[in-house]
Design an enzyme around this catalytic site. Structure first.
Site, PDB file in Angstrom:
ATOM      1  N   ASP A 142       0.457  -1.048   0.036  1.00 46.79           N
ATOM      2  CA  ASP A 142      -0.020   0.148  -0.312  1.00 46.79           C
ATOM      3  C   ASP A 142       0.742   1.132   0.287  1.00 46.79           C
ATOM      4  OD1 ASP A 142      -2.312   0.962   3.168  1.00 46.79           O
ATOM      5  OD2 ASP A 142      -2.198   1.813   0.444  1.00 46.79           O
TER       6      ASP A 142
ATOM      7  N   ASP B 159      -3.572   2.835  -6.044  1.00 47.70           N
ATOM      8  CA  ASP B 159      -2.612   2.741  -4.360  1.00 47.70           C
ATOM      9  C   ASP B 159      -2.165   1.368  -3.879  1.00 47.70           C
ATOM     10  OD1 ASP B 159      -3.745   4.166  -1.301  1.00 47.70           O
ATOM     11  OD2 ASP B 159      -4.559   3.091  -3.036  1.00 47.70           O
ATOM     12  N   GLU B 160      -2.933   0.310  -3.445  1.00 48.49           N
ATOM     13  CA  GLU B 160      -2.664  -0.882  -3.279  1.00 48.49           C
ATOM     14  C   GLU B 160      -2.260  -2.408  -4.012  1.00 48.49           C
ATOM     15  OE1 GLU B 160      -6.446  -0.371  -0.834  1.00 48.49           O
ATOM     16  OE2 GLU B 160      -5.017  -0.959   1.126  1.00 48.49           O
TER      17      GLU B 160
END
Lengths: 84, 421
Positions: B10, B105-106
């Site tokens: 993350d 973002d992950e």
């Protein structure tokens, strides 16, 4: 963008593109028109430009006997210019 | 037998971190990526650690964020850069194993073939984190476990009970320590349980992941149906969903939606109708482009007092007609909005999708010829706009309202992270 008297400066670069797609910077043309020949390319890999910002394929090169770096940021090339 | 080894990586404070990496002069300052106050979209989209420690939270309006942190530096969003950095980082992940991006973002990486166990996976993730830092200047937090859901818990883990996780932390949750590390966490920290299911779980006396894991399955089935079983399996640390390589931020489409915050509060039916139609046009265009029809229409709106709600309706026949969607959405809004409404944001969503070619049993009162003419007309408008631009042809109603209400929602829409399903 600046850090420790360095600013991000986009420059004109003459680039040779190899048949396999590799790019080799051959000459940098400064904003005052002066031309600097790239005499050696030591290596290239993706790297963040921590001092002036951004990320790109960073080329470690030799100009006038001195080692320096230039980044290819999606087709635009920039260097860390000393401010002042 | 060796189990799976899955990591969830993350990017810490993604939007804010990218803004800082692009402008190092911001390093060390409290920074928030915010919408434009003058366009009435002024909320905090992301804040860096320095801003969060001063009380700034995602979703706060700009004025409130400034009150908490007067020297907050606000920067506008730059979605091109976020997608660019996300792509660069995804390529780094793919050097190590099959990668599935859960959001911008992950991402999950399946490390099973290159690691001995979860602890070994954590060591490999340390290398990955160093590569991400070297190549992008960003830090990542990582969770490593034997399944995707537990790995995600690990990426958010704060063992000291701190509200703000330390950036760059790598947390391994081996199977034998799962209960010790995770059963005490709040139930709404489990993937799939958010602001809607969380209170319902608490209402049943299930406050922690352990409570959910130990709950009578019949109770869960009765309350939540099939989802109850799925959530309990996750709570037990037994999720078996695979890492799907090549999955990106835009997976299979479950619905199409467009929403907007209006430049001024809407009190007239004519203005609301124009905005709904504008949104429905964008939804219809995108559905037709992707070859879908929808049976479900949803309208969402937010009052000027910030009260918001959404309402859905199932239609007798699937449709991709913008006009049909708009009429249904407007009707729903009129039924459920307060009589003297003052609306600042409207959204239209079409769900329960099926392919356009799917044969369907018509109804006794349907007029298939009329539907076909409408469909042909809307397709013709799509083609004209593709060639000559969005504003080359407009509905008459758009000429009767304030021009600021008419926007090219198709060209300017932003895809937000999808849900797990």
């Amino acid at each position: 963008m600046a850090s420790m008297n360095l600013i991000k400066t986009y420059v004109t670069v003459l680039v040779e593109v190899q048949p396999d797609g590799r790019k080799i910077p051959k000459e940098i043309i400064w904003k005052n028109g002066k031309r600097f020949e790239v005499t050696r390319v030591f290596n290239c890999r993706r790297a963040a430009a921590m001092k002036v910002g951004g990320t790109g394929i960073r080329y470690e090169i030799e100009i006038n006997g001195k080692r320096t770096m230039i980044w290819d940021e999606e087709g635009r090339w920039f260097v860390e210019e000393k401010a002042g | 037998m060796k189990g799976r080894i899955i990591a969830l990586l993350d990017i810490n404070s993604c939007y804010a971190s990218i803004a800082i990496q692009e402008n190092p002069a911001l390093r060390g300052k409290p920074v928030a990526v915010t919408g434009a106050t003058e366009e009435r979209c002024g909320i905090v989209l992301a804040a860096n650690r320095e801003a969060k420690l001063r009380g700034v939270k995602t979703g706060m309006i700009n004025r409130e964020a400034k009150a908490w942190c007067p020297d907050l530096v606000q920067v506008p969003p730059d979605f091109y850069q976020y997608q660019r950095y996300s792509s660069i980082i995804q390529k780094i992940y793919e050097r190590y194993g099959p990668t599935e991006m859960f959001s911008i973002d992950e991402g999950w990486i399946d490390l099973t073939t290159i690691c001995r166990d979860v602890e070994d996976g954590a060591l490999v993730c340390k290398d990955i984190a160093e590569e991400v830092m070297f190549e992008t200047g960003l830090t990542i937090s990582v969770g490593v476990a034997n399944n995707k859901v537990t790995a995600k818990l690990g990426s958010e883990y704060s063992p000291q009970g701190s509200k703000h996780k330390v950036p760059g932390t790598i947390t391994a949750i081996p199977p034998e320590r799962y209960e010790e590390m995770c059963y005490g966490l709040k139930v709404d920290e489990l993937l799939g349980i958010g602001s809607r299911l969380g209170p319902k779980m608490c209402g049943m006396g299930l406050y922690t992941i352990g409570d959910l894991a130990n709950c009578n399955p019949d109770r869960l089935q009765q309350k939540f149906g099939r989802m109850g079983h799925i959530l309990q399996v996750r709570a037990l640390g037994r999720d078996t969903s695979p890492v799907i390589p090549g999955h990106t931020c835009a997976p299979c489409i479950k619905s199409f939606g467009n929403s907007t915050t209006t430049p001024f509060d809407l009190c007239r039916d004519e203005d609301v109708w124009a905005v709904i139609y504008n949104m429905a046009e964008a939804v219809g265009t995108r559905m037709r482009r992707h070859g879908f029809k929808a049976r479900l229409v949803e309208v969402s709106f937010r009052h000027s007092t910030m009260f918001g709600c959404s309402r859905q309706r199932k239609m007798a026949l699937a449709t991709d007609s913008s006009l049909t969607l708009a009429k249904q959405a407007f009707d729903l809004l009129k039924q459920h909005a307060p009589r003297d409404y003052s609306i600042r944001a409207i959204g239209v969503r079409a769900g329960d999708l099926q392919p356009s070619w799917f044969p369907e049993q018509t109804t006794l009162f349907a007029d298939p010829m009329k539907s076909q003419r409408l469909s042909d007309m809307e397709c013709a408008v799509d083609r004209i706009r593709e060639r000559f631009g969005f504003y080359s042809v407009q509905r008459a109603v758009m000429m009767t309202v304030d021009p600021r209400l008419v926007i090219n929602a198709t060209g300017e829409h932003t895809v937000h992270p999808h849900s797990f399903y």
